[in-house]
Design an enzyme around this catalytic site. Structure first.
Site, PDB file in Angstrom:
ATOM      1  N   TYR A 107      -4.646   1.943  -1.582  1.00 19.45           N
ATOM      2  CA  TYR A 107      -4.514   3.042  -2.539  1.00 19.45           C
ATOM      3  C   TYR A 107      -4.001   2.380  -3.814  1.00 19.45           C
ATOM      4  CZ  TYR A 107      -4.352   5.939   1.677  1.00 19.45           C
ATOM      5  OH  TYR A 107      -4.620   6.529   2.878  1.00 19.45           O
ATOM      6  N   CYS A 110      -0.169   2.736  -4.544  1.00 24.87           N
ATOM      7  CA  CYS A 110       0.780   2.473  -3.465  1.00 24.87           C
ATOM      8  C   CYS A 110       1.587   1.226  -3.806  1.00 24.87           C
ATOM      9  CB  CYS A 110       0.025   2.278  -2.155  1.00 24.87           C
ATOM     10  SG  CYS A 110       1.003   1.544  -0.831  1.00 24.87           S
ATOM     11  N   PHE A 112       3.200  -0.809  -1.967  1.00 29.90           N
ATOM     12  CA  PHE A 112       2.949  -1.894  -1.026  1.00 29.90           C
ATOM     13  C   PHE A 112       1.624  -2.587  -1.324  1.00 29.90           C
ATOM     14  CE2 PHE A 112       5.706   1.167   1.147  1.00 29.90           C
ATOM     15  CZ  PHE A 112       6.783   0.347   1.434  1.00 29.90           C
ATOM     16  N   CYS A 113       0.631  -1.808  -1.703  1.00 29.87           N
ATOM     17  CA  CYS A 113      -0.648  -2.389  -2.106  1.00 29.87           C
ATOM     18  C   CYS A 113      -0.496  -3.160  -3.404  1.00 29.87           C
ATOM     19  CB  CYS A 113      -1.704  -1.290  -2.263  1.00 29.87           C
ATOM     20  SG  CYS A 113      -2.031  -0.345  -0.753  1.00 29.87           S
TER      21      CYS A 113
END
Length: 376
Positions: A107, A110, A112-113
């Protein structure tokens, strides 16, 4: 923000925040932590907070359906990039063969991404992006692991969890005598239940770069630099990410401004744009309050953000450009990846004006820009 918000709006959020589980080094055996406390992900993607907020906001099933259709489908239009090539020079990727292909399922907003993208960009590792539909998730239907990011290597080897992805790839860049599958064996997958009794997947040793003593001295020349890197990578996952949503959606006005940007960039129809902006913003504003209470934040959540960022700057110190010294280490890249998702929003502007992070952040931007530029 679009992808994470749709995940909430669609009521299919299954993301669980990444909690560190164990550490290891050459002199010690792998140790698996028994603690599997897993707070919900940032940007309002925690399931408990969303369900409470959604129930309070919607009340009726009909409006709930409109919320999902208008907000979820509409927001997806802005995040649906299908597959696109990331602009990186394959010839300058350090230590990677020319046939080494990476595909990142993500995403866009996001945190974390974002961490994974920052790592790949910094190391000039070419990769493709697949933007996952947060409602249907058809793009990762093939995967038993249903969270993002997911990184596929040469279409056959799957890496899960942002910190595992980063640690495994860093290990590969340094240790030429190990293959990716061999490296992944160092990060065992652990199935357990969290405090709420929900099934969760954890990964052992995920903050450790698996290198021998000689490589360790090269990578971590200063005393305790390895431990400091691990400490602040964990901090970014365990604390910093939880300050994003409460600050991005701190007030109804800020929530509306965030969704106004999403709607404008997505070129929605009138019906879709209405629900994406007003219903979505109202839901996220309510959820942000739930998250503030859940994580015991101050009434003025900006103060928690300011303190966290200043704590980070103090840890870097005045004598170094980065925590890694002259060059960013994995902690620098992780913190920058998390903070970067707020760019363009009031929370980001306030953070830059009221903390000491500006100079470090600017150096990180210049370093990433330089590394992402095509080789001459």
């Amino acid at each position: 923000m679009a992808a994470a918000c749709v995940r909430l709006i669609s009521k299919v959020s299954r993301l669980v925040h990444e909690k560190p589980s164990c550490i290891t080094n050459k002199a010690a055996a792998f140790a698996i932590s028994a603690s599997l406390r897993r707070p919900g992900r940032t940007y309002g993607t925690g399931r408990e907070g969303f369900r409470e907020g959604l129930s309070f906001l919607l009340g009726g099933r009909g409006l709930g359906c409109a919320f999902v259709l208008g907000g979820g489908f509409g927001l997806y239009q802005i995040s649906n990039f299908a597959i696109k090539w990331h602009l990186a020079d394959a010839a300058t990727a350090p230590g990677l063969e020319t046939d080494f292909k990476l595909m990142l399922y993500q995403y866009k907003t996001c945190p974390f991404c974002s961490k994974v993208r920052v790592f790949l960009d910094y190391h000039r590792i070419p990769y493709e992006i697949v933007e996952v539909n947060p409602v249907m998730r058809q793009e990762i239907k093939w995967s038993a692991y249903k969270k993002v990011p997911i990184l596929m290597v040469n279409g056959t080897v799957q890496l899960n969890d942002s910190s595992v992805i980063i640690s495994a790839l860093m290990t590969y860049l340094i240790s030429k005598d190990m293959t990716i599958p061999q490296i992944l064996a160092c990060y065992p997958e652990i199935k357990a239940k969290n405090e709420s009794g929900k099934d969760v997947t954890e990964f052992g040793n995920k903050y450790w770069v698996m290198v021998n003593d000689a490589h360790c001295e090269q990578l971590y020349p200063e005393k305790d630099s390895r431990n400091e890197e691990i400490k602040w990578r964990k901090w970014a996952d365990d604390w910093l990410v939880h300050l994003i949503s409460p600050n991005v959606y701190r007030t109804l006005g800020e929530a509306l401004a965030s969704f106004d940007y999403i709607v404008h960039e997505g070129k929605f129809g009138r019906f879709e744009g209405f629900f994406a902006k007003y219903v979505g913003a109202a839901a996220m504003w309510i959820i942000s309050k739930k998250l503030r209470n859940k994580h015991n934040l101050q009434e003025d959540v900006r103060q928690d953000l300011y303190k966290a960022v200043n704590d980070w700057v103090a840890a870097v110190g005045k004598k170094k450009k980065f925590m890694g010294g002259e060059s960013p280490n994995l902690a620098d890249l992780a913190v920058f990846g998390v903070l970067r998702v707020m760019e363009g929003l009031q929370a980001f502007n306030d953070m830059m004006e009221n903390t000491k992070v500006k100079h470090w952040y600017g150096r990180m931007e210049k370093t990433l820009l330089h590394n992402c530029s095509p080789a001459e």
